[in-house]
Scaffold this motif. Structure first.
Motif, mmCIF file in Angstrom:
data_model
loop_
_atom_site.group_PDB
_atom_site.id
_atom_site.type_symbol
_atom_site.label_atom_id
_atom_site.label_comp_id
_atom_site.label_asym_id
_atom_site.label_seq_id
_atom_site.Cartn_x
_atom_site.Cartn_y
_atom_site.Cartn_z
ATOM 1 N N VAL A 45 -25.940 96.163 5.735
ATOM 2 C CA VAL A 45 -26.011 95.095 6.738
ATOM 3 C C VAL A 45 -24.933 95.303 7.809
ATOM 4 C CG1 VAL A 45 -25.683 92.616 7.125
ATOM 5 C CG2 VAL A 45 -27.076 93.401 5.203
ATOM 6 N N ARG A 46 -23.738 95.717 7.383
ATOM 7 C CA ARG A 46 -22.670 95.997 8.353
ATOM 8 C C ARG A 46 -23.068 97.127 9.291
ATOM 9 N NH1 ARG A 46 -17.898 95.920 3.789
ATOM 10 N NH2 ARG A 46 -17.580 93.657 3.748
ATOM 11 N N THR A 51 -20.785 96.002 12.625
ATOM 12 C CA THR A 51 -19.543 95.465 12.057
ATOM 13 C C THR A 51 -18.924 96.391 11.006
ATOM 14 O OG1 THR A 51 -20.796 94.190 10.407
ATOM 15 C CG2 THR A 51 -20.263 93.071 12.465
ATOM 16 N N LEU A 52 -19.460 97.599 10.893
ATOM 17 C CA LEU A 52 -18.969 98.508 9.848
ATOM 18 C C LEU A 52 -17.522 98.945 10.105
ATOM 19 C CD1 LEU A 52 -19.851 99.962 7.286
ATOM 20 C CD2 LEU A 52 -20.692 101.837 8.704
ATOM 21 N N ALA A 53 -17.224 99.286 11.354
ATOM 22 C CA ALA A 53 -15.893 99.836 11.671
ATOM 23 C C ALA A 53 -14.789 98.822 11.377
ATOM 24 C CB ALA A 53 -15.850 100.261 13.136
ATOM 25 N N ARG A 54 -15.064 97.542 11.637
ATOM 26 C CA ARG A 54 -14.008 96.550 11.409
ATOM 27 C C ARG A 54 -13.719 96.367 9.926
ATOM 28 N NH1 ARG A 54 -17.263 91.213 13.565
ATOM 29 N NH2 ARG A 54 -17.503 92.629 15.318
ATOM 30 N N HIS A 55 -14.575 96.918 9.072
ATOM 31 C CA HIS A 55 -14.324 96.885 7.626
ATOM 32 C C HIS A 55 -13.853 98.251 7.122
ATOM 33 C CE1 HIS A 55 -15.886 92.838 6.921
ATOM 34 N NE2 HIS A 55 -16.779 93.117 7.840
ATOM 35 N N THR A 161 -34.954 89.656 14.699
ATOM 36 C CA THR A 161 -34.725 90.227 13.374
ATOM 37 C C THR A 161 -33.492 89.568 12.769
ATOM 38 O OG1 THR A 161 -35.622 92.334 14.116
ATOM 39 C CG2 THR A 161 -34.310 92.357 12.095
ATOM 40 N N LEU A 162 -33.662 89.051 11.566
ATOM 41 C CA LEU A 162 -32.579 88.351 10.884
ATOM 42 C C LEU A 162 -32.138 89.172 9.677
ATOM 43 C CD1 LEU A 162 -31.296 85.541 11.399
ATOM 44 C CD2 LEU A 162 -32.999 84.587 9.840
ATOM 45 N N LEU A 163 -30.821 89.369 9.557
ATOM 46 C CA LEU A 163 -30.259 90.071 8.402
ATOM 47 C C LEU A 163 -29.547 89.026 7.549
ATOM 48 C CD1 LEU A 163 -28.519 92.920 10.463
ATOM 49 C CD2 LEU A 163 -30.838 92.961 9.520
ATOM 50 N N LEU A 164 -30.100 88.708 6.384
ATOM 51 C CA LEU A 164 -29.539 87.644 5.538
ATOM 52 C C LEU A 164 -28.885 88.267 4.320
ATOM 53 C CD1 LEU A 164 -32.439 85.006 5.389
ATOM 54 C CD2 LEU A 164 -30.293 84.815 6.627
#
Ligand code: ATP
Ligand code: MG
Length: 258
Positions: A45-46, A51-55, A161-164
């Motif tokens: 999902v990241r 949002t992957l890099a911020r993790h 598109t929703l990522l839940l």
């Protein structure tokens, strides 16, 4: 097509989260992404939401496309504006802000006030409790209500598109049912949904198609009804022949047979 992931591999530092992950979500389709703790569901999902890099993670191979964007390179805000919106794991709402202010924060990607008003009326229709508690600080809502608010906030930007990410986690059965009914409703309205769940039975009852992340890659996929009718997911996630739940959980944490 709403999402197309091909041969994706992600690492945190030197540690591989997953490799060679391919999946697609068609327009107006609900796809369940299943898998045990640590399988890499949130990481995927990241990778799809910028949002992957911020993790501390990075894509080391493969591609992910959606809404006309290369999702592995686009910025998080550009991805939201293009219509791919995530409801993150652990429903990160703004606790000190009111319910109404949280919803307003979600509308930032919309073009007009009229559109925001129309979508807000729809969201409050889906979750009447959010209208009843409009002025309450979000932190005072129950867990289920906070999840509804997190989904409502995501819907406010008019996603295609929703990522839940695990919407049922830690939530009472009644609230879970409300949320799954909403997933169906949002889908009927035309949106695609990637539904991350550990609750396999629940997810398969809502989704059209499903994929299982296990042992670092996709190990099973198919129409949700076919997977629900077969034992493949149970066998992989619990380990063959393991009936006792506590033992099964321990086996799964150790990687099972994968
Ligand atoms: N920020 C991070 N830094 C380093 N490793 C991480 C980070 N986030 C996750 N991982 C590791 O990546 C792997 C996949 O984790 P991820 O959170 O994606 O799994 P998950 O399927 O969402 O699990 P859960 O069902 O518990 O939410 C795990 O081994 C995890 O420890
Ligand atoms: Mg997760």
């Amino acid at each position: 097509m709403a999402l197309q992931v091909e041969g994706l591999a992600v690492r945190y530092g030197l540690a591989e989260a997953f490799r060679d992950v391919s999946l697609r979500v068609d327009d107006a389709q609900i796809v369940a992404l299943l898998g045990n703790n640590g399988a890499g569901k949130t990481t995927l999902v990241r990778a799809l939401s910028g949002t992957l890099a911020r993790h501390g993670g990075r894509v080391v191979a493969g591609s992910a496309r959606g809404a006309g964007l290369d999702l592995t390179r686009a910025r998080a805000d550009a991805i939201v504006r293009a219509g791919v919106v995530q409801v993150p794991e652990g429903r990160r709402i703004f606790g000190q802000l009111s319910v109404d202010e949280n919803l307003a924060a979600g509308a930032l990607a919309l073009r007009s006030r009229a559109e925001a008003r129309r979508i807000k009326a729809w969201v409050l229709d889906l979750f009447p409790v959010l209208a009843a508690k409009a002025g309450h600080p979000a932190a005072l809502l129950s867990g289920g209500e906070q999840q509804m608010l997190a989904i409502g906030r995501a819907l406010m930007s008019g996603p295609r598109t929703l990522l839940l990410d695990e919407p049922s986690l830690g939530i009472a059965p009644l609230a879970t049912r409300t949320i799954m009914d909403t997933v169906r409703e949002v889908n009927r309205a035309g949106a695609s949904v990637l539904l991350v769940e550990q609750n396999t039975r629940l997810a398969l009852s809502v989704a059209h198609h499903a994929c299982l992340l296990h042992g670092g890659t996709i190990r099973a996929e198919g129409p949700a009804a076919d997977l629900a009718a077969s034992d493949v997911i149970l066998e992989l996630t619990l380990g063959r022949g393991v009936a006792h739940t506590a033992t099964a959980a321990a086996v799964a944490r150790g990687g099972g047979d994968g």
